[in-house]
Design an enzyme around this catalytic site. Structure first.
Site, PDB file in Angstrom:
ATOM      1  N   TYR A   1       0.849  -1.197   0.000  1.00 13.95           N
ATOM      2  CA  TYR A   1       0.000   0.000   0.000  1.00 13.95           C
ATOM      3  C   TYR A   1       0.881   1.242   0.000  1.00 13.95           C
ATOM      4  O   TYR A   1       1.416   1.646   1.016  1.00 13.95           O
ATOM      5  CB  TYR A   1      -0.924   0.032   1.219  1.00 13.95           C
ATOM      6  CG  TYR A   1      -1.924  -1.099   1.314  1.00 13.95           C
ATOM      7  CD1 TYR A   1      -2.160  -1.959   0.236  1.00 13.95           C
ATOM      8  CD2 TYR A   1      -2.636  -1.318   2.488  1.00 13.95           C
ATOM      9  CE1 TYR A   1      -3.063  -3.004   0.340  1.00 13.95           C
ATOM     10  CE2 TYR A   1      -3.554  -2.361   2.594  1.00 13.95           C
ATOM     11  CZ  TYR A   1      -3.764  -3.201   1.519  1.00 13.95           C
ATOM     12  OH  TYR A   1      -4.665  -4.233   1.627  1.00 13.95           O
TER      13      TYR A   1
ATOM     14  N   HIS B   1      -0.603 -12.061   1.315  1.00 14.95           N
ATOM     15  CA  HIS B   1      -1.539 -11.186   0.598  1.00 14.95           C
ATOM     16  C   HIS B   1      -2.290 -11.929  -0.502  1.00 14.95           C
ATOM     17  O   HIS B   1      -3.480 -11.702  -0.712  1.00 14.95           O
ATOM     18  CB  HIS B   1      -0.772 -10.000   0.009  1.00 14.95           C
ATOM     19  CG  HIS B   1      -1.570  -8.746  -0.075  1.00 14.95           C
ATOM     20  ND1 HIS B   1      -1.021  -7.499   0.034  1.00 14.95           N
ATOM     21  CD2 HIS B   1      -2.892  -8.530  -0.252  1.00 14.95           C
ATOM     22  CE1 HIS B   1      -1.967  -6.578  -0.077  1.00 14.95           C
ATOM     23  NE2 HIS B   1      -3.112  -7.181  -0.256  1.00 14.95           N
TER      24      HIS B   1
ATOM     25  N   GLY C   1     -18.943  -2.157  -0.031  1.00 17.47           N
ATOM     26  CA  GLY C   1     -19.056  -2.245  -1.488  1.00 17.47           C
ATOM     27  C   GLY C   1     -18.366  -1.112  -2.205  1.00 17.47           C
ATOM     28  O   GLY C   1     -18.878  -0.598  -3.199  1.00 17.47           O
ATOM     29  N   ARG C   2     -17.175  -0.720  -1.710  1.00 13.83           N
ATOM     30  CA  ARG C   2     -16.413   0.406  -2.277  1.00 13.83           C
ATOM     31  C   ARG C   2     -17.306   1.643  -2.399  1.00 13.83           C
ATOM     32  O   ARG C   2     -17.284   2.347  -3.405  1.00 13.83           O
ATOM     33  CB  ARG C   2     -15.800   0.037  -3.625  1.00 13.83           C
ATOM     34  CG  ARG C   2     -14.886  -1.181  -3.572  1.00 13.83           C
ATOM     35  CD  ARG C   2     -14.244  -1.478  -4.913  1.00 13.83           C
ATOM     36  NE  ARG C   2     -13.721  -2.830  -4.965  1.00 13.83           N
ATOM     37  CZ  ARG C   2     -12.508  -3.198  -4.572  1.00 13.83           C
ATOM     38  NH1 ARG C   2     -11.670  -2.303  -4.095  1.00 13.83           N
ATOM     39  NH2 ARG C   2     -12.112  -4.462  -4.659  1.00 13.83           N
TER      40      ARG C   2
END
Length: 326
Positions: A55, A122, A204-205
């Site tokens: 990230y 990951h 849900g983004r």
């Protein structure tokens, strides 16, 4: 804030995903503001913070490390290895034992700590046997550098194989009202083995929060621009679900974002979602879901209405999908 067990790890029922802070959905955010946001979450009862070396890369871990330093012993940090960040190949899978060790040493340094509460692979690396990965992590646990471990986007088969070598505390996958595949694919295995579940993108983004409508469009700096669920036709087709969520949110006296989490927290006691945000107003909103639950009857009633809605669009682009363990 309720607390939940992921295997043997105690975490706040709602954690904080620290990926959006590095501009995953567009926007540039100030380091000091993001550190303040993480601390604001802690002040409201959040003890579980999710990050990863990829990230940024690295930026999210650095910010989390600085933010939680004053209360490190009370915070639970989840981070991840599995992409070739050190090898300058951040989109390539890499879980070779030497890479795992390098990744963990880097994470410890960035997180300003000498142990990682929850270390995930990951993505499952088809080139490295999962037993070899589990053995490497087991060694890191013996050394005290890792306290618990987990997998992300792993199949039931991989979960069983890894757990047999070194017991898993948690599995992380995308899961939300509109993406429920884990219920059939891995929930029975997790329940049987006593492994916790950490859903990412539980809102849900942002689709389930009602802030996105059929006219919403996304630029290329926003990851959603090429996701099948966020294409114009799919957005229009899926709006009945937003209407259903809004109706139930009103019924329960919560916001749509809160309802999306209430629905999830009501399903299983071993689920601890990690909604992500870069905005204090959104943080304050979804943390309001901490103490509301649905009864079994309400769950059944909601699911009955949900089953009448035909949804369109897959959750991932083809490249991302190609790296998910089946």
């Amino acid at each position: 804030m309720e607390y939940r067990k992921l295997g043997g790890l105690d975490v706040s029922a709602i954690g904080l995903g620290c990926l959006p802070m590095v501009g995953y959905y567009g926007g540039k955010y100030d380091k000091n503001e993001m550190i303040a946001l993480i601390r604001r979450a802690y002040d409201q009862g959040v003890t579980f913070f999710d990050t990863a070396e990829v990230y940024g890369p690295y930026i999210s871990e650095e910010w989390v490390g600085e933010a939680v330093a004053p209360f490190r012993k009370k915070a639970k940090i989840g981070t991840k290895f599995g992409f070739g960040v050190e090898e300058k190949q951040p989109t390539a899978l890499n879980s070779r034992p030497d890479h795992i060790r390098r990744a963990v040493e880097g994470s410890l340094k960035r997180l300003r700590t000498d142990y990682i509460d929850l270390l995930y692979q990951h993505r499952v690396d088809p080139k490295v046997p999962i037993e070899e990965v589990a053995g490497t992590v087991k060694d890191l646990m013996r050394e005290g550098k890792v306290l618990h471990w987990g997998l992300s986007e792993a199949s039931a088969r991989s979960i069983r194989r890894a757990h047999a070598v070194c017991p898993l505390s948690a599995v992380q996958s995308e899961y939300a009202i509109w993406w429920r595949e884990p219920e059939t694919k891995i929930f029975p295995t997790l329940e049987e083995l006593g492994i916790g579940f950490v859903p990412y993108c539980p809102l849900g983004r942002a689709f389930l929060t009602g802030t996105i409508n059929e006219n919403s469009r996304f630029g290329k700096v926003d990851l959603r621009w090429n996701l099948p669920q966020f294409q114009p036709e799919a957005l229009k087709h899926n709006m009945p679900l937003v209407t259903l969520v809004r109706k139930w949110a009103e019924r329960k006296g919560v916001t749509p974002a809160q309802f999306a989490l209430v629905w999830m927290l009501s399903r299983k006691a071993w689920i601890a979602p990690i909604p992500g945000t870069a905005r204090p107003v959104h943080l304050d909103d979804f943390l309001g879901a901490a103490n509301v639950r649905l009864t079994p009857y309400e769950m059944e009633e909601f699911d009955k209405a949900y089953m009448q809605i035909e949804l369109m669009g897959h959750r991932a682009d083809p490249f991302t999908e190609s790296q998910i363990d089946k």
